[in-house]
Enzyme design. Structure first.
Site, PDB file in Angstrom:
ATOM      1  N   PRO A 102      61.166 -21.489  44.862  1.00 22.61           N
ATOM      2  CA  PRO A 102      61.680 -21.037  43.567  1.00 22.61           C
ATOM      3  C   PRO A 102      60.582 -20.335  42.754  1.00 22.61           C
ATOM      4  O   PRO A 102      59.435 -20.776  42.754  1.00 22.61           O
ATOM      5  CB  PRO A 102      62.117 -22.332  42.874  1.00 22.61           C
ATOM      6  CG  PRO A 102      62.179 -23.364  43.937  1.00 22.61           C
ATOM      7  CD  PRO A 102      61.263 -22.945  45.033  1.00 22.61           C
ATOM      8  N   GLY A 106      55.917 -23.395  39.234  1.00 19.78           N
ATOM      9  CA  GLY A 106      54.677 -24.112  39.550  1.00 19.78           C
ATOM     10  C   GLY A 106      54.500 -24.406  41.022  1.00 19.78           C
ATOM     11  O   GLY A 106      53.640 -25.204  41.404  1.00 19.78           O
ATOM     12  N   LEU A 107      55.297 -23.768  41.889  1.00 18.41           N
ATOM     13  CA  LEU A 107      55.192 -24.044  43.330  1.00 18.41           C
ATOM     14  C   LEU A 107      54.422 -22.956  44.082  1.00 18.41           C
ATOM     15  O   LEU A 107      54.395 -22.942  45.307  1.00 18.41           O
ATOM     16  CB  LEU A 107      56.582 -24.228  43.945  1.00 18.41           C
ATOM     17  CG  LEU A 107      57.349 -25.469  43.488  1.00 18.41           C
ATOM     18  CD1 LEU A 107      58.721 -25.538  44.144  1.00 18.41           C
ATOM     19  CD2 LEU A 107      56.585 -26.745  43.801  1.00 18.41           C
ATOM     20  N   GLY A 108      53.819 -22.047  43.347  1.00 16.20           N
ATOM     21  CA  GLY A 108      52.939 -21.052  43.982  1.00 16.20           C
ATOM     22  C   GLY A 108      53.680 -19.950  44.717  1.00 16.20           C
ATOM     23  O   GLY A 108      53.167 -19.420  45.706  1.00 16.20           O
ATOM     24  N   SER A 109      54.868 -19.581  44.236  1.00 17.19           N
ATOM     25  CA  SER A 109      55.657 -18.585  44.981  1.00 17.19           C
ATOM     26  C   SER A 109      54.917 -17.254  45.127  1.00 17.19           C
ATOM     27  O   SER A 109      54.924 -16.655  46.213  1.00 17.19           O
ATOM     28  CB  SER A 109      57.030 -18.377  44.334  1.00 17.19           C
ATOM     29  OG  SER A 109      56.871 -17.789  43.076  1.00 17.19           O
ATOM     30  N   ALA A 111      51.615 -16.595  45.149  1.00 14.34           N
ATOM     31  CA  ALA A 111      50.496 -16.693  46.107  1.00 14.34           C
ATOM     32  C   ALA A 111      51.022 -16.832  47.529  1.00 14.34           C
ATOM     33  O   ALA A 111      50.432 -16.305  48.482  1.00 14.34           O
ATOM     34  CB  ALA A 111      49.610 -17.880  45.746  1.00 14.34           C
ATOM     35  N   ALA A 112      52.152 -17.535  47.679  1.00 16.67           N
ATOM     36  CA  ALA A 112      52.698 -17.736  49.034  1.00 16.67           C
ATOM     37  C   ALA A 112      53.239 -16.417  49.600  1.00 16.67           C
ATOM     38  O   ALA A 112      53.010 -16.095  50.772  1.00 16.67           O
ATOM     39  CB  ALA A 112      53.791 -18.794  49.001  1.00 16.67           C
ATOM     40  N   ASP A 153      45.660 -21.891  43.521  1.00 18.15           N
ATOM     41  CA  ASP A 153      46.910 -21.623  44.251  1.00 18.15           C
ATOM     42  C   ASP A 153      46.653 -20.886  45.564  1.00 18.15           C
ATOM     43  O   ASP A 153      47.109 -21.303  46.628  1.00 18.15           O
ATOM     44  CB  ASP A 153      47.876 -20.786  43.401  1.00 18.15           C
ATOM     45  CG  ASP A 153      48.504 -21.584  42.278  1.00 18.15           C
ATOM     46  OD1 ASP A 153      47.987 -22.674  41.984  1.00 18.15           O
ATOM     47  OD2 ASP A 153      49.494 -21.115  41.689  1.00 18.15           O
TER      48      ASP A 153
END
Ligand code: MEV
Length: 314
Positions: A102, A106-109, A111-112, A153
């Site tokens: 999402p 805060g889940l690092g989308s 950077a991922a 991240d």
């Protein structure tokens, strides 16, 4: 230039266990990858003469790299990676990106997605990049998403391992003695890291002494948190998560929805709970056990969690 017909790169999401915000000011943070969500990039041969085409089907986007603006984070990571791999500009390729992470939670989308693109491009052109090199490239694109990113991240996502991170220092990958479970609960509220970090900066500049004190408090919690993980002391780990959440409240980055989820997780039997990432929305993390995970999940949903992911840290 050697290239394959098609190459895929993937990258996990991440959560910050301890140290968000304080890490921007040189304090340590602990972050762990979350493999239950994933960004994926695929590079394949494009039409002759078309150059690089970028495609993000989830976002309904498809455009030539040549038309991208200088502040386009997707284009930036492609430009920088092609330069790093010493590929002549504008190879005829299609870069297609998809993600189950999402956005702005805060889940690092960001950077991922960047990490997945770097990996797919390196594979496509038959080149090897170390995790450090990937992390450094992704950091460049992170600046567009985040303004003044600490680098945590891109580091945890590129290395794909729990990290003890201090800005500007050699990375420490540490030992998790007893694997543990985190419930990651989404408030459903979009929160832009860049905005929250900028607001904390304003508050910091207005009240330097207080914020230095709060960041030092977080540094101490992160340091002790690492010890608790290395010793396998889960009750202590939970207690430190609660303390970290309280300091983040004092910093001004929690919100009623996050506080409600934290309370619900603890009532459901979690050993500890805290917001994770920039705050003011995004996700809450709760430390659960195989025995409490079901009950905590229920309590979180009743308190308004929009989605819950359970991940094992090992
Ligand atoms: C974002 O995931 C974590 C923050 O500490 C910002 C950063 O470290 O760049 C809020």
């Amino acid at each position: 230039m050697r290239s394959t017909a098609k190459a895929v790169g993937t990258a996990p999401g991440k959560v910050i266990l301890f140290g968000e915000h304080a890490v921007v000011y040189g304090r340590p943070a602990i972050a762990v990858p979350v493999f239950e969500v994933q960004a994926r990039a695929e590079v394949s041969l494009g039409e002759p003469g078309q150059g690089v085409i970028l495609e993000a089907r989830d976002l309904d986007l498809r455009y030539p790299l040549s038309s991208a603006s200088a502040d386009d984070a997707l284009a930036t990571i492609v430009w920088k990676t092609l330069a790093r791999l010493e590929i002549p500009p504008q190879p005829d390729i299609l870069i297609s990106v998809q993600s189950t992470i999402p956005i702005a939670r805060g889940l690092g989308s960001g950077a991922a997605v960047s990490t997945a693109i770097v990996r797919a491009l390196a594979r496509y052109f038959g080149k090897h990049l170390t995790s450090r090199a990937i992390s450094d490239l992704v950091y460049e694109a992170e600046k567009l998403y985040h303004g003044t990113p600490s680098g945590v991240d891109n580091t945890v996502i590129a290395f794909g391992k729990p990290v003890y991170f201090v800005r500007g220092r050699t990375l420490e990958i540490f030992w998790v003695k007893t694997p543990f479970l985190l419930a990651i609960a989404d408030t459903g509220i979009v929160s832009e890291t860049k905005d929250v970090v900028a607001d904390v900066r304003r508050r910091y500049e207005e009240n330097l002494g207080r914020y230095e004190f709060l960041f030092d408090e977080i540094a101490e919690i992160a340091y002790q948190g690492r010890g608790a993980i290395e010793m396998g002391d889960l009750p202590r780990l939970g207690e430190l998560m609660n303390r970290n959440h309280a300091v983040l409240q004092a910093i001004g980055v929690s919100c009623p929805e996050l506080d409600r989820l934290a309370q619900a997780a603890l009532e459901g039997g979690a050993l500890g709970a805290k917001l994770s990432g920039a705050g003011r929305g995004g996700n809450l993390i709760a430390l659960v056990t195989p025995e409490t995970r079901g009950r905590v999940d229920l309590f979180l949903r009743l308190a308004g969690a929009k989605r819950i992911i359970i991940t094992e840290v090992s």
